[in-house]
Design an enzyme around this catalytic site. Structure first.
Site, PDB file in Angstrom:
ATOM      1  N   HIS A  36       0.207  -6.475  10.608  1.00 20.38           N
ATOM      2  CA  HIS A  36       0.823  -5.658   9.644  1.00 20.38           C
ATOM      3  C   HIS A  36       0.603  -6.043   8.109  1.00 20.38           C
ATOM      4  O   HIS A  36       0.754  -5.635   7.300  1.00 20.38           O
ATOM      5  CB  HIS A  36       2.432  -6.258   9.967  1.00 20.38           C
ATOM      6  CG  HIS A  36       2.814  -5.658  11.215  1.00 20.38           C
ATOM      7  ND1 HIS A  36       3.339  -6.531  12.163  1.00 20.38           N
ATOM      8  CD2 HIS A  36       3.263  -4.308  11.666  1.00 20.38           C
ATOM      9  CE1 HIS A  36       3.770  -5.910  13.233  1.00 20.38           C
ATOM     10  NE2 HIS A  36       3.720  -4.537  12.990  1.00 20.38           N
ATOM     11  N   GLY A 145      -1.215   1.581  11.294  1.00 19.45           N
ATOM     12  CA  GLY A 145      -2.378   1.076  12.092  1.00 19.45           C
ATOM     13  C   GLY A 145      -2.928   2.023  13.169  1.00 19.45           C
ATOM     14  O   GLY A 145      -1.983   2.706  13.612  1.00 19.45           O
TER      15      GLY A 145
END
Length: 257
Positions: A36, A145
């Site tokens: 993250h 992602g």
């Protein structure tokens, strides 16, 4: 200084004051890790303002126990946001983000493979919450992602289909020293399960065919949902104990299953 916002009306007022600035957005379900943080760092490099959302989205869980057991680490996540210089953190409640009680939803009627096959209605919840957040944040760019590669492609399709004025940016998978993708789920693995997860990663990244990978994983005691090639990538979803892990890698054209 990081500003934490729970009331969406407060955010909407703030958003009007930064219309002339580029805004980067990283939507998460919290339990932040280095993966993250890599998204947030890229956002900070490419935008004037970075917004992080922390919201465990109930509508994307098709397994109630999975939702119940998802790590809730709000205070820790906010501290990490502050340490990393994030401008705004959105932390709405379920009722705030779903005033309609999920009566309205976004769906893709054509997707039926991989995660869509094994997690029914999962992507309905994902696409719905992403749409809500993108409409609220109105980011210049949003970062996702590549670990959830199928999700990334669907979000790109969502933005295109609904003419959203946001660039959807996919970011490379962040892995540990054994090649295992960083994931909030990894923290729920026991020591023995973590060793098995590493074996999954080693086998998946080998030069074996899909069938050979499946057989090797089964011999290790790993339950396989799928190992398959699609659009020049190899995808995997497995269960290590009660923890479900996914991964994907690009591959050379001469190494398809």
């Amino acid at each position: 200084m990081t500003k934490v916002i729970e009331a969406l009306s407060d955010w909407q007022s703030i958003r009007k004051t930064i219309n002339d600035l580029s805004v980067g957005f990283v939507p998460t379900m919290g339990n932040l890790h280095a993966g993250h943080l890599s998204l947030l760092e890229r956002s900070k490099c490419e935008n004037t303002i970075t917004v992080l959302s922390l919201f465990i989205n109930p509508t994307q869980f098709n397994n109630k126990n999975d939702f119940k057991n998802y790590p809730r680490t709000l205070a820790q996540d906010i501290a990490m946001a502050e340490e990393n210089g994030i401008d705004y953190v959105l932390a709405p409640t379920d009722d705030a983000l779903y005033p309609d009680q999920y009566a309205y939803k976004i769906t893709n009627s054509t997707i039926n493979n991989q995660e869509a096959e094994f997690r029914p209605r999962h992507f309905d919840g994902v696409l719905t919450v992403v749409m809500k957040l993108l409409l609220l944040v109105k980011p210049t760019r949003a970062y996702f992602g590549e670990k959830d590669y199928q999700q990334l492609q669907l979000v790109k399709g969502l933005a295109e289909a609904f003419f959203l004025d946001t660039e959807i940016i996919g970011c490379k998978i962040v892995r540990n020293e054994f090649g295992l993708p960083l994931s909030s789920r990894n923290r729920r693995l026991t020591e023995d399960q973590y060793q098995l997860a590493q074996r999954f990663s080693e086998i998946f990244h080998s030069d074996l065919s899909c069938d050979e990978i499946k057989n090797a994983l089964i011999q290790e005691g790993i339950i396989v949902d799928y190992i398959e090639d699609y659009n020049e990538r190899r995808f995997a979803a497995v269960h290590v104990g009660d923890i479900r892990l996914i991964d994907n890698i690009p591959f050379a054209k001469d190494k398809k299953c």
